[in-house]
Design a protein around this motif. Structure first.
Motif, mmCIF file in Angstrom:
data_model
loop_
_atom_site.group_PDB
_atom_site.id
_atom_site.type_symbol
_atom_site.label_atom_id
_atom_site.label_comp_id
_atom_site.label_asym_id
_atom_site.label_seq_id
_atom_site.Cartn_x
_atom_site.Cartn_y
_atom_site.Cartn_z
ATOM 1 N N LEU A 101 0.777 -1.162 -0.164
ATOM 2 C CA LEU A 101 0.061 -0.185 -0.073
ATOM 3 C C LEU A 101 0.846 1.369 0.125
ATOM 4 O O LEU A 101 0.679 2.282 -0.867
ATOM 5 C CB LEU A 101 -0.917 0.047 1.110
ATOM 6 N N ARG A 102 1.858 1.315 0.926
ATOM 7 C CA ARG A 102 2.764 2.596 0.907
ATOM 8 C C ARG A 102 3.549 2.783 -0.120
ATOM 9 O O ARG A 102 3.753 3.968 -0.561
ATOM 10 C CB ARG A 102 3.406 2.552 2.511
ATOM 11 N N HIS A 103 3.987 1.534 -0.714
ATOM 12 C CA HIS A 103 4.701 1.604 -2.007
ATOM 13 C C HIS A 103 4.060 2.092 -2.989
ATOM 14 O O HIS A 103 4.374 3.093 -3.806
ATOM 15 C CB HIS A 103 5.371 0.214 -2.162
ATOM 16 N N ILE A 104 2.790 1.859 -3.194
ATOM 17 C CA ILE A 104 1.879 2.419 -4.290
ATOM 18 C C ILE A 104 1.740 3.718 -3.975
ATOM 19 O O ILE A 104 1.728 4.592 -5.058
ATOM 20 C CB ILE A 104 0.415 1.547 -4.245
ATOM 21 N N VAL A 105 1.444 4.387 -2.907
ATOM 22 C CA VAL A 105 1.213 5.691 -2.806
ATOM 23 C C VAL A 105 2.671 6.441 -2.864
ATOM 24 O O VAL A 105 2.332 7.543 -3.565
ATOM 25 C CB VAL A 105 0.725 6.044 -1.109
ATOM 26 N N ARG A 106 3.650 5.739 -2.397
ATOM 27 C CA ARG A 106 5.072 6.800 -2.843
ATOM 28 C C ARG A 106 5.139 6.753 -4.298
ATOM 29 O O ARG A 106 5.474 7.767 -4.883
ATOM 30 C CB ARG A 106 6.260 5.763 -2.106
#
Length: 373
Positions: free
Chosen positions: A80-85
């Motif tokens: 999830l946070r990789h996608i947002v980044r």
């Protein structure tokens, strides 16, 4: 989810190109707050649909918006946070991640929603809505596998006098009581996509926008509208808004929301629509299959099924569907008597206006699968 076709992998080829993040516009532009409910299967370990949704937000012509992501599941969302980044847009943030064995969406057999799962998820949704910036004009609640045409927010921002806005939308529930496959057909007097009537079974969570100030003033909350295994909160909220006299603007003759999976996107990506189980809990509304999976399904059913070509209805000014004719290969049960199951499975208030005159007198009560739009 595996049968959701390579829609998102194919969409990613042209939607995930680098898009410059526009600066926030002048204060004249209304602020739109988007609350996104998502889970691991929307990521790269699933269908990558969340990536496409976030890029569809970045491609909006209207630039003044924020988006908050929220997760409630019993399985982690590792990327999830990789996608947002990687999306690299400061307007997008992760609001909450509730990962616990106490939050399983489905029963162990995978056939039913866990008791009160949707009520809890909508309670969390309500909290996220209340975290929208105080200058918010519109709030849109959606799921991580939906998409929006670049015109969506521009059209929404133009509805200055409205308190709720209902957008027509692409959906597998288009004319759900119609003849399998043919219910998506283009023609005179037929809708380009599903008509949003702002009523239960005639609306979708992702296709409605609410005045955030009015929402707060009236202390509107999705989570208290239904308990148990029901997932009708979006339809109940739409009904409640109308009965309370909110001013509703209906966006007709445009299809700016794609509620996945939809037959139109399936056709655009060269998939095959499976309508053989559309009137059942397991396959409610139908699904989009990759050609290889469709061949397997057809071989499995043998002479009990048939494949037909359909010219599907669509809006030539949205989602890149510019061709006047959009063809879809669609699979359905071969026996005409089996087609009546559609009008028996879906309740009377689910039928489209064009199908009302053909509805049989004996109709079903609300089936479990239809409870989740």
């Amino acid at each position: 989810m595996a049968a959701a076709m390579d829609r998102y992998l194919l969409l990613g080829l042209f939607m995930c190109a680098t898009v410059a993040t526009p600066a926030l516009a002048a204060t004249e532009e209304p602020l739109i707050c988007v609350v996104i409910r998502t889970y691991y299967a929307h990521g790269t370990y699933g269908d990558s649909s969340l990536i496409n949704l976030l890029h569809s937000l970045k491609q909006q012509q209207h630039s003044r918006w924020v988006a908050m992501l929220m997760v409630m599941d019993n399985r982690p969302f590792p990327d999830l946070r990789h996608i947002v980044r990687d999306v690299a847009d400061e307007r997008i943030e992760v609001y909450s991640e509730w990962i616990s064995a106490r939050h399983p969406p489905k029963t162990p057999d995978g056939k039913q929603w866990t008791t009160n799962y949707h009520a809890k998820l909508y309670n969390l949704t309500d909290e996220a809505i209340r975290e929208c910036p105080p200058e918010t004009r519109w709030v849109v609640v959606t799921n991580g596998d939906n998409d929006y045409d670049p015109q969506f927010m521009t059209v929404l921002a133009q509805q200055q006098d409205a308190e709720a806005v209902a957008f027509d939308y692409y959906s597998r529930y288009q004319r759900p009581t119609g003849t399998p496959c043919e219910r998506f057909t283009a023609g005179p007097g037929l809708p380009s996509c599903k008509t949003n009537e702002m009523k239960w079974c005639q609306t979708d969570l992702a296709a409605n926008a609410y005045s955030w100030p009015r929402f707060m003033k009236d202390d509107m909350r999705f989570g208290i509208l239904e308990t148990g295994r029901g997932a009708n909160h979006d339809g109940i909220m739409a009904d409640l808004v109308r009965t309370r006299g909110w001013k509703v603007a209906y966006i007709r003759n445009k299809c700016l929301v794609d509620h996945a999976p939809s037959p139109q996107t399936c056709a655009m990506l060269g998939g095959v629509w499976d309508d053989t189980a559309a009137a059942s809990d397991e396959g409610a509304g139908g699904n989009c299959l990759a050609p290889g999976r469709a061949r397997q399904r057809l071989e499995q059913l043998g002479t009990a099924a048939e494949m037909i070509d359909v010219e599907v209805s669509h809006d030539t000014a949205s989602f890149g569907m510019t061709d006047e004719v959009l063809k879809l290969k669609c699979m359905r049960l071969a026996a005409p008597e089996s087609w009546k199951a559609m009008s028996l499975y879906y309740p009377p208030h689910c039928r489209a206006a064009v199908d009302a005159a053909q509805a049989p007198s004996t109709m079903a009560t609300q089936p479990a699968a239809v409870q989740s739009s």
